[in-house]
Design a protein around this motif. Structure first.
Motif, mmCIF file in Angstrom:
data_model
loop_
_atom_site.group_PDB
_atom_site.id
_atom_site.type_symbol
_atom_site.label_atom_id
_atom_site.label_comp_id
_atom_site.label_asym_id
_atom_site.label_seq_id
_atom_site.Cartn_x
_atom_site.Cartn_y
_atom_site.Cartn_z
ATOM 1 N N ILE A 82 29.962 33.095 62.559
ATOM 2 C CA ILE A 82 31.283 32.504 62.834
ATOM 3 C C ILE A 82 32.375 33.444 62.336
ATOM 4 C CG2 ILE A 82 32.823 30.590 62.273
ATOM 5 C CD1 ILE A 82 30.283 28.792 62.237
ATOM 6 N N ALA A 83 32.177 34.030 61.152
ATOM 7 C CA ALA A 83 33.153 35.006 60.633
ATOM 8 C C ALA A 83 33.280 36.188 61.582
ATOM 9 C CB ALA A 83 32.721 35.484 59.239
ATOM 10 N N ARG A 84 32.149 36.657 62.110
ATOM 11 C CA ARG A 84 32.155 37.775 63.064
ATOM 12 C C ARG A 84 32.930 37.391 64.332
ATOM 13 N NH1 ARG A 84 26.290 39.371 64.658
ATOM 14 N NH2 ARG A 84 26.510 37.638 66.096
ATOM 15 N N ALA A 85 32.743 36.150 64.781
ATOM 16 C CA ALA A 85 33.417 35.701 66.005
ATOM 17 C C ALA A 85 34.926 35.574 65.807
ATOM 18 C CB ALA A 85 32.825 34.361 66.466
ATOM 19 N N ILE A 86 35.349 35.056 64.638
ATOM 20 C CA ILE A 86 36.787 34.819 64.449
ATOM 21 C C ILE A 86 37.531 36.077 63.987
ATOM 22 C CG2 ILE A 86 36.446 32.365 64.002
ATOM 23 C CD1 ILE A 86 36.887 32.827 61.057
ATOM 24 N N ALA A 87 36.786 37.122 63.573
ATOM 25 C CA ALA A 87 37.434 38.346 63.082
ATOM 26 C C ALA A 87 38.291 39.001 64.162
ATOM 27 C CB ALA A 87 36.381 39.342 62.580
ATOM 28 N N VAL A 88 37.864 38.877 65.431
ATOM 29 C CA VAL A 88 38.614 39.513 66.525
ATOM 30 C C VAL A 88 39.727 38.605 67.051
ATOM 31 C CG1 VAL A 88 36.728 41.027 67.215
ATOM 32 C CG2 VAL A 88 36.901 38.748 68.226
ATOM 33 N N GLU A 140 39.488 37.947 55.128
ATOM 34 C CA GLU A 140 40.088 36.740 55.704
ATOM 35 C C GLU A 140 39.092 35.988 56.591
ATOM 36 O OE1 GLU A 140 43.031 35.115 55.153
ATOM 37 O OE2 GLU A 140 42.995 36.535 53.478
ATOM 38 N N SER A 141 38.297 36.723 57.335
ATOM 39 C CA SER A 141 37.325 36.076 58.240
ATOM 40 C C SER A 141 36.223 35.386 57.446
ATOM 41 C CB SER A 141 36.722 37.112 59.195
ATOM 42 O OG SER A 141 37.738 37.725 59.957
ATOM 43 N N LEU A 142 35.751 36.035 56.389
ATOM 44 C CA LEU A 142 34.733 35.400 55.539
ATOM 45 C C LEU A 142 35.301 34.186 54.813
ATOM 46 C CD1 LEU A 142 32.991 38.608 54.174
ATOM 47 C CD2 LEU A 142 31.930 36.859 55.628
ATOM 48 N N LYS A 143 36.561 34.272 54.406
ATOM 49 C CA LYS A 143 37.213 33.089 53.818
ATOM 50 C C LYS A 143 37.341 31.990 54.866
ATOM 51 C CE LYS A 143 39.865 35.241 50.069
ATOM 52 N NZ LYS A 143 41.193 35.743 49.637
ATOM 53 N N GLY A 144 37.728 32.392 56.103
ATOM 54 C CA GLY A 144 37.857 31.423 57.184
ATOM 55 C C GLY A 144 36.552 30.734 57.506
ATOM 56 N N ALA A 145 35.443 31.446 57.321
ATOM 57 C CA ALA A 145 34.112 30.877 57.565
ATOM 58 C C ALA A 145 33.526 30.236 56.300
ATOM 59 C CB ALA A 145 33.167 31.959 58.069
ATOM 60 N N ASN A 146 34.352 30.128 55.261
ATOM 61 C CA ASN A 146 33.953 29.503 54.000
ATOM 62 C C ASN A 146 32.713 30.175 53.397
ATOM 63 O OD1 ASN A 146 34.555 27.662 52.010
ATOM 64 N ND2 ASN A 146 33.275 26.046 52.848
ATOM 65 N N LEU A 147 32.706 31.509 53.437
ATOM 66 C CA LEU A 147 31.551 32.278 52.971
ATOM 67 C C LEU A 147 31.923 33.323 51.922
ATOM 68 C CD1 LEU A 147 28.476 32.646 53.510
ATOM 69 C CD2 LEU A 147 29.081 34.282 55.303
ATOM 70 N N TRP A 148 33.210 33.604 51.769
ATOM 71 C CA TRP A 148 33.668 34.703 50.925
ATOM 72 C C TRP A 148 33.142 34.610 49.492
ATOM 73 C CZ3 TRP A 148 35.361 39.431 50.899
ATOM 74 C CH2 TRP A 148 36.043 39.942 49.780
ATOM 75 N N LYS A 149 33.268 33.452 48.877
ATOM 76 C CA LYS A 149 32.870 33.316 47.464
ATOM 77 C C LYS A 149 31.384 33.601 47.275
ATOM 78 C CE LYS A 149 36.447 30.030 46.064
ATOM 79 N NZ LYS A 149 36.746 28.637 45.669
ATOM 80 N N GLU A 150 30.582 33.291 48.299
ATOM 81 C CA GLU A 150 29.130 33.462 48.188
ATOM 82 C C GLU A 150 28.692 34.915 48.395
ATOM 83 O OE1 GLU A 150 27.134 30.325 50.619
ATOM 84 O OE2 GLU A 150 29.127 29.416 50.568
#
Length: 258
Positions: free
Chosen positions: A159-165, A127-137
């Motif tokens: 950014i994904a690391r920051a929003i994960a928490v 979810e965090s990687l999707k939120g950071a628009n990075l998951w597909k990559e």
């Protein structure tokens, strides 16, 4: 849940040196607030006071109040580490943990907070990687080092690391200054999406970026050489760039100084 920040009469010091003086402002939830101003005027120092990162610097201290939905973040007994969980930060240069995989970079904060079940981590990492628009990559190389990504991808990983928490506020200190124009636009698009969930504050030297992405803009300036930085004005971004109330703001935006 995004939260409101209220700052009152805040000054910050490095030892005996006063870096910023007597700043008061409110930062609205679910919005992007940009800080602009010449180099050395205290924008980044002020940003770091909002999640108590300033005091990590030797001699760093503050006077005044920072309140998050009314709670005084500098009150006696408030744990600064707990503050930084709620108010996350993304720095100027991408800083993924170099020896960790992409997956472990995102999961690091969760593990520090006690989350250990792989099933739980898997869901939040995705979810965090999707939120950071990075998951597909990166979904097919989660076990590879985060340091192997491009600069723009590394910043989105941070950014994904920051929003994960699941912070309530996201601070960004010139997050695009080390990136190419395409990566910069990707981060800007991301901020526009994330403000539905977070209160976002960004320091930027790029006035076009501030005009593009922020809802409100604060202009900081120095009163003189060796003087502390001060807030000149804060207003809706359209107003700051079209009809600021202070001559110093107009001079800076029009390129007459700074």
């Amino acid at each position: 849940m995004a939260k409101r920040i209220d700052v009152k009469d805040l000054s910050a010091f490095y030892g005996d040196h006063e870096a910023i003086e007597d700043i008061s402002m409110s930062i609205e939830p679910k919005s992007v607030t940009a800080f602009i101003g010449p180099s050395g005027c205290g924008k980044s120092t002020f940003l770091r006071t909002l999640n108590r990162m300033h005091e990590v610097t030797p001699g760093g201290r503050v006077e005044g109040e920072v309140r998050l939905d009314g709670e005084d973040l500098y009150a006696p007994g408030v744990d600064p580490v707990a503050v930084r969980r709620v108010i996350g930060m993304v720095f100027q240069r991408p800083n993924p943990f170099p020896t960790m995989s992409i997956y472990d970079n995102v999961a690091a904060g969760l593990r520090l907070n006690g989350a250990a079940k792989k099933s739980e981590l898997d869901g939040v990492v995705e979810e965090s990687l999707k939120g950071a628009n990075l998951w597909k990559e990166v979904k097919d190389r989660l076990g590879k080092p985060g340091s192997g990504l491009s600069g723009g991808q590394q910043q989105r990983l941070c950014i994904a690391r920051a929003i994960a928490v699941q912070p309530q506020v996201l601070l960004m200190d010139e997050p695009c200054s080390a990136l190419d124009p395409i990566s910069t636009l990707a981060i800007e698009d991301l901020m526009a999406k994330l403000k539905d969930r977070f209160t976002i504050v960004i320091v930027t030297h790029n006035m076009q970026q501030a005009a593009r992405i922020s809802d409100r803009t604060a202009f900081f300036n120095l009163a003189g050489v060796g003087q502390p930085g001060r807030l000149v004005e804060i207003d809706d971004t359209d107003r700051i760039f079209s009809n600021p109330s202070q001559q110093a703001t107009e001079d800076y935006i029009s390129g007459r100084f700074g």
